[in-house]
Design a protein around this motif. Structure first.
Motif, PDB file in Angstrom:
ATOM      1  N   TYR A   1       0.826  -1.208   0.000  1.00  7.20           N
ATOM      2  CA  TYR A   1       0.000   0.000   0.000  1.00  7.20           C
ATOM      3  C   TYR A   1       0.861   1.259   0.000  1.00  7.20           C
ATOM      4  O   TYR A   1       0.469   2.286  -0.540  1.00  7.20           O
ATOM      5  CB  TYR A   1      -0.948   0.015   1.204  1.00  7.20           C
ATOM      6  N   GLY A   2       2.030   1.177   0.602  1.00  4.79           N
ATOM      7  CA  GLY A   2       2.970   2.303   0.555  1.00  4.79           C
ATOM      8  C   GLY A   2       3.355   2.640  -0.872  1.00  4.79           C
ATOM      9  O   GLY A   2       3.428   3.812  -1.262  1.00  4.79           O
ATOM     10  N   ILE A   3       3.589   1.601  -1.688  1.00  2.00           N
ATOM     11  CA  ILE A   3       3.902   1.812  -3.107  1.00  2.00           C
ATOM     12  C   ILE A   3       2.716   2.448  -3.819  1.00  2.00           C
ATOM     13  O   ILE A   3       2.866   3.378  -4.619  1.00  2.00           O
ATOM     14  CB  ILE A   3       4.300   0.481  -3.779  1.00  2.00           C
ATOM     15  N   VAL A   4       1.516   1.953  -3.523  1.00  3.14           N
ATOM     16  CA  VAL A   4       0.295   2.501  -4.133  1.00  3.14           C
ATOM     17  C   VAL A   4       0.151   3.980  -3.786  1.00  3.14           C
ATOM     18  O   VAL A   4      -0.125   4.818  -4.657  1.00  3.14           O
ATOM     19  CB  VAL A   4      -0.944   1.696  -3.672  1.00  3.14           C
ATOM     20  N   PHE A   5       0.343   4.332  -2.520  1.00  2.00           N
ATOM     21  CA  PHE A   5       0.222   5.729  -2.095  1.00  2.00           C
ATOM     22  C   PHE A   5       1.285   6.600  -2.755  1.00  2.00           C
ATOM     23  O   PHE A   5       1.008   7.740  -3.139  1.00  2.00           O
ATOM     24  CB  PHE A   5       0.325   5.833  -0.570  1.00  2.00           C
ATOM     25  N   PHE A   6       2.486   6.087  -2.866  1.00  2.00           N
ATOM     26  CA  PHE A   6       3.557   6.834  -3.523  1.00  2.00           C
ATOM     27  C   PHE A   6       3.165   7.144  -4.966  1.00  2.00           C
ATOM     28  O   PHE A   6       3.240   8.297  -5.410  1.00  2.00           O
ATOM     29  CB  PHE A   6       4.852   6.011  -3.483  1.00  2.00           C
ATOM     30  N   LEU A   7       2.717   6.133  -5.711  1.00  2.00           N
ATOM     31  CA  LEU A   7       2.334   6.321  -7.115  1.00  2.00           C
ATOM     32  C   LEU A   7       1.151   7.284  -7.251  1.00  2.00           C
ATOM     33  O   LEU A   7       1.149   8.169  -8.117  1.00  2.00           O
ATOM     34  CB  LEU A   7       1.997   4.976  -7.756  1.00  2.00           C
ATOM     35  N   ALA A   8       0.139   7.119  -6.396  1.00  2.00           N
ATOM     36  CA  ALA A   8      -1.044   7.983  -6.469  1.00  2.00           C
ATOM     37  C   ALA A   8      -0.700   9.430  -6.156  1.00  2.00           C
ATOM     38  O   ALA A   8      -1.221  10.360  -6.791  1.00  2.00           O
ATOM     39  CB  ALA A   8      -2.117   7.470  -5.508  1.00  2.00           C
ATOM     40  N   THR A   9       0.204   9.638  -5.192  1.00  2.00           N
ATOM     41  CA  THR A   9       0.607  10.997  -4.831  1.00  2.00           C
ATOM     42  C   THR A   9       1.374  11.663  -5.966  1.00  2.00           C
ATOM     43  O   THR A   9       1.113  12.820  -6.313  1.00  2.00           O
ATOM     44  CB  THR A   9       1.473  10.982  -3.553  1.00  2.00           C
TER      45      THR A   9
END
Length: 197
Positions: free
Chosen positions: A112-120
């Motif tokens: 989820y950290g990767i997902v948040f990084f990409l979305a940000t």
């Protein structure tokens, strides 16, 4: 009322502004990515100790990396390149979430950290690139009004889309909204390729 009236008049008379409004609207799902994935992550990690720290740090790193990354992309590829890459990053984040639903071993907080990084990172490019596009075509005295009109339409769509896609992810193992977000991000990428000059 005046902002709405002038925005509608400009949309009727200027094809570039109609394209601008279309891009603003199709990129709303990309801009809502971080909020959507917050709900998604809370289902699987709402009670995990330290999960909030991981997500906040991922978003913060995304803001720092994005500011450098988008400056370079804007210089090399312009507004169109920024929007296309933004939509592709949003699609990648959605694809990872689809994988999380299908592959149970992916339910680690660092995913989820990767997902948040990409979305940000994806979200950062939208306002900057559309503002650059507006600045290239709109007369100086009308820019604030046209930005306001675009923001009004985005706010209306965000409210409707947020209501439609925000509640289902609160139920466990609901994959439909995530696939919908993936599809909408792909539409945004295609629209940027076809519409943005």
């Amino acid at each position: 009322r005046e902002t709405y009236r002038e925005g509608v008049e400009t949309a009727r008379s200027q094809s570039w502004f109609r394209s601008y409004v279309v891009i603003q609207l199709v990129f709303v799902p990309v801009s809502l990515g971080t909020s959507f994935y917050s709900i998604h992550a809370s289902v699987n990690h709402g009670d995990t100790v330290g999960s909030l720290y991981v997500l906040v740090i991922s978003s913060s790193v995304g803001l720092i990396v994005g500011s450098l990354f988008w400056r370079y992309i804007n210089r090399v590829l312009g507004a169109r390149g920024m929007l296309v890459i933004s939509a592709l990053l949003g699609s990648t984040a959605a694809l990872i979430c689809v994988g999380i639903e299908y592959l149970q071993e992916w339910h680690e907080i660092f995913i989820y950290g990767i997902v948040f990084f990409l979305a940000t990172v994806a979200n950062q490019a939208i306002f900057t690139s559309t503002l650059s596009w507006l600045g290239a075509y709109a007369p100086t005295q009308h820019r604030a009004t046209l930005i306001g009109f675009g923001a009004l339409l985005v706010a209306i769509e965000s409210t409707l889309l947020g209501a439609a896609l925000g509640a289902p992810p609160q139920g466990a193992a609901v994959i439909g909204p995530t696939i919908t977000i993936l599809g909408l991000n792909a539409v945004a990428a295609a629209a940027a390729l076809l519409v943005v000059p």
